[in-house]
Design a protein around this motif. Structure first.
Motif, PDB file in Angstrom:
ATOM      1  N   TYR A 112       6.925   5.826 -12.734  1.00 37.54           N
ATOM      2  CA  TYR A 112       5.616   6.207 -12.195  1.00 37.54           C
ATOM      3  C   TYR A 112       4.662   5.006 -12.170  1.00 37.54           C
ATOM      4  N   LEU A 113       4.761   4.157 -13.197  1.00 38.52           N
ATOM      5  CA  LEU A 113       3.973   2.919 -13.233  1.00 38.52           C
ATOM      6  C   LEU A 113       4.306   2.027 -12.044  1.00 38.52           C
ATOM      7  N   VAL A 114       5.602   1.879 -11.782  1.00 40.43           N
ATOM      8  CA  VAL A 114       6.041   1.053 -10.655  1.00 40.43           C
ATOM      9  C   VAL A 114       5.491   1.638  -9.354  1.00 40.43           C
ATOM     10  N   PHE A 115       5.595   2.958  -9.229  1.00 40.02           N
ATOM     11  CA  PHE A 115       5.095   3.629  -8.028  1.00 40.02           C
ATOM     12  C   PHE A 115       3.605   3.348  -7.839  1.00 40.02           C
ATOM     13  N   ASN A 116       2.827   3.548  -8.888  1.00 39.96           N
ATOM     14  CA  ASN A 116       1.380   3.382  -8.776  1.00 39.96           C
ATOM     15  C   ASN A 116       0.975   1.950  -8.477  1.00 39.96           C
ATOM     16  N   GLU A 117       1.720   1.002  -9.052  1.00 37.83           N
ATOM     17  CA  GLU A 117       1.421  -0.402  -8.770  1.00 37.83           C
ATOM     18  C   GLU A 117       1.530  -0.652  -7.262  1.00 37.83           C
ATOM     19  N   GLY A 118       2.564  -0.095  -6.650  1.00 36.90           N
ATOM     20  CA  GLY A 118       2.755  -0.278  -5.209  1.00 36.90           C
ATOM     21  C   GLY A 118       1.796   0.563  -4.390  1.00 36.90           C
ATOM     22  N   ASP A 170       6.195  -2.530  -1.342  1.00 39.97           N
ATOM     23  CA  ASP A 170       7.634  -2.296  -1.466  1.00 39.97           C
ATOM     24  C   ASP A 170       7.969  -1.605  -2.775  1.00 39.97           C
ATOM     25  N   LEU A 171       7.131  -1.817  -3.787  1.00 40.52           N
ATOM     26  CA  LEU A 171       7.373  -1.208  -5.097  1.00 40.52           C
ATOM     27  C   LEU A 171       7.383   0.317  -4.986  1.00 40.52           C
ATOM     28  N   THR A 172       6.587   0.851  -4.071  1.00 39.77           N
ATOM     29  CA  THR A 172       6.526   2.294  -3.874  1.00 39.77           C
ATOM     30  C   THR A 172       7.893   2.814  -3.420  1.00 39.77           C
TER      31      THR A 172
END
Lengths: 413, 121
Positions: free
Chosen positions: A192-198, A211-213
């Protein structure tokens, strides 16, 4: 690199790594070897063509790097002259190398890797970095660029993460049943952290970061596939899909943030919404509602309203109440205050908000002041609303948010 | 979160230190830089030349005018910065508190760095 090759490498990475670790142990050395094999493939395949059996190719090259590394290690120890082996131009895979041949379903390894990379002995940033490299198959340079830090900094987070795994004695196995819920929660949080960063980066239209999303959704989809008997991975995947569905509408042509209520809903991604809604509906029917399923359900209520004024705010209030009972988080109360204001009027929302204004965790948080400003504006308190928007603008560390809040304040004269 | 730790100190304060103190100071800086690098928190940093070598450009009657010397007249001057990426402001303050200049009359200012990500409100 062509997208086809890239996708192939990303999906092969955890499987090849899993096979290698199973055979040789030593997660950290194997992970380095796989990373080198991926880099070799990324340069050779687009030129020479994709080998007939790509997994076996990667496994052979990674295995060779590993033995080269061990040989040179022992050579150093013996004070002998290390011979630098030239990599052959064409790699013939060992016919015996078959990924996933010596264990159960190939996905088990991916799941074990996720648990290992999100081990509690690691710091949050190390968990994120190692997961993206070992499970996501991204290079250190790509991860560093996505998180806007120097490559050396990201490399250090990865190697420190591996050290922690080693010194904690963490094994490449499934966590015992009593630890599993907490370990799974850690994996969900990292994704979820990776998703939010993107996702939040999309306001700045930084393509490499967004792209992280896609990567987070890919990994969440994989996790959901590997844990078909658990509700929260389904909830996380649904939440990501239902949030990312709004991406095209969340920023204006000039990059300014567009609030949910003002978004052009025809630009929302219908296919993503349908998939997310189906996941939530199925999830809530099968499992007790956990935090991700509930948040996904809230996102689904928003996404299913054809116009902002059709939003079923009463249902959203009920869902935030349920969420608040599961986790004591002032941000949940903050979101509930908005929903209550929409369902019952600004005054009712302000009453929900009131205790947060003296809560140390939120008193100086820009979100509190932004929501306060919004509710004051709804209540017709223009002067107070303007002051609260300005305070929120001063407290945020996000440039697009500051710009948005400043223009809301200015609109109030 | 990224934080800029701004180092302010009296220019030339190192001149008043004994050889031993100077050596200890530089060793401390090396040590803390090494720790931040190993923890994966170090993003970047620079030390600045003495403020006596500075030029300051100001708008005078709407036109840029250049003067010799630093922008602010004060005993402490901006001497350099360290940029870190760490989990909380508390951690950033902890790093600042262990910065050696603090022991020699300097001050560290901890400032969050703005980013381009944003959540719709």
């Amino acid at each position: 690199m062509t997208t086809g090759v890239e996708d192939l490498l990303r999906s092969a990475a955890p499987q090849v790594l899993g096979t290698l670790v199973r055979r040789h142990g030593q997660f950290d050395a194997c992970e380095d070897a796989v990373q080198e094999a991926l880099l070799a493939a990324a340069t050779q395949w687009p030129v020479d063509g994709v080998p007939e059996r790509p997994h076996a190719w990667l496994l052979t090259v990674a295995g060779r790097r590993l033995t080269d590394e061990w040989r040179s290690e022992s050579a150093r120890r013996l004070r002998e002259v290390a011979v630098v082996a030239q990599e052959p131009e064409v790699v013939e895979p060992d016919p015996g190398d078959r990924v996933a041949a010596d264990h159960g379903p190939d996905g088990d390894d991916t799941l074990r890797l996720l648990f290992l990379c999100c081990h509690p002995a690691l710091t949050g940033p190390s968990q994120v970095a190692l997961t993206l490299r070992a499970v996501g198959g991204l290079t250190t340079a790509e991860i560093a660029a996505a998180f806007l830090v120097p490559e050396a900094t990201m490399a250090q987070r990865i190697s420190r993460g591996k050290q922690r795994i080693r010194s904690a004695g963490a094994r490449f196995t499934m966590p015992p049943p009593d630890e599993r819920p907490a370990r799974l929660a850690a994996v969900l949080q990292v994704l979820y952290l990776v998703f939010n960063e993107g996702y939040t980066a999309s306001a700045g239209a930084d393509l490499q970061r967004t792209d992280l999303t896609a990567e987070a959704i890919r990994l969440a989809r994989e996790l959901h596939r590997l844990t078909p008997d658990e509700g929260e991975p389904a909830g996380l995947l649904a939440l990501m899909l239902l949030t990312d569905a709004r991406r095209a509408a969340r920023t204006g042509p000039d990059g300014a943030l567009v609030p949910l209520g003002e978004q052009d809903r025809t630009r929302w991604d219908r296919a993503m919404i349908d998939e997310g809604v189906a996941l939530v509906t199925d999830g809530l029917a099968r499992w007790p509602a956990g935090p991700y399923l509930i948040q996904a359900a809230i996102a689904a209520v928003h996404d299913e309203a054809a116009r902002a004024e059709d939003t079923d705010w009463r249902q959203i209030v009920a869902l935030y109440r349920l969420l608040g009972r599961i986790e004591d988080n002032p941000m949940v109360t903050l979101n509930r205050a908005v929903a209550v204001a929409m369902a019952e009027g600004a005054q009712a929302g302000l009453e929900v908000l009131e205790p947060l204004r003296s809560d140390d965790r939120t008193a100086d948080h820009h979100r509190l002041h932004a929501v306060h400003a919004h509710l004051l504006e709804m209540a017709g308190e223009r002067d107070e609303a303007r002051a609260a928007y300005r305070r929120a603008a001063r407290l945020t560390t996000s440039l697009p948010e500051r710009r948005h809040l400043e223009s809301r304040a200015a609109a109030l004269g | 979160m990224k934080y800029m730790l701004l180092i302010h100190n009296r220019p030339g304060f190192v001149d008043d230190l004994t050889e031993e103190e100077r050596t200890a100071l530089f060793a401390d800086v090396d040590q803390i830089m090494g720790e931040l690098t190993r923890s994966g928190e170090f993003v970047g940093g620079q030390a600045l030349a003495d403020p006596s070598t500075a030029r300051t450009v100001r708008g005078v009657d709407g036109r840029p005018a250049v003067t010799d010397g630093p922008f602010a007249e004060s005993k402490e001057q901006f001497a350099g910065y360290v940029e870190v990426d760490c989990e909380s402001v508390e951690r950033a303050v902890e790093i600042a508190a262990s910065w050696p200049d603090v022991r020699f009359g300097g001050a560290m200012e901890v400032r969050a760095v703005m980013h381009d990500g944003g959540a719709e409100m």
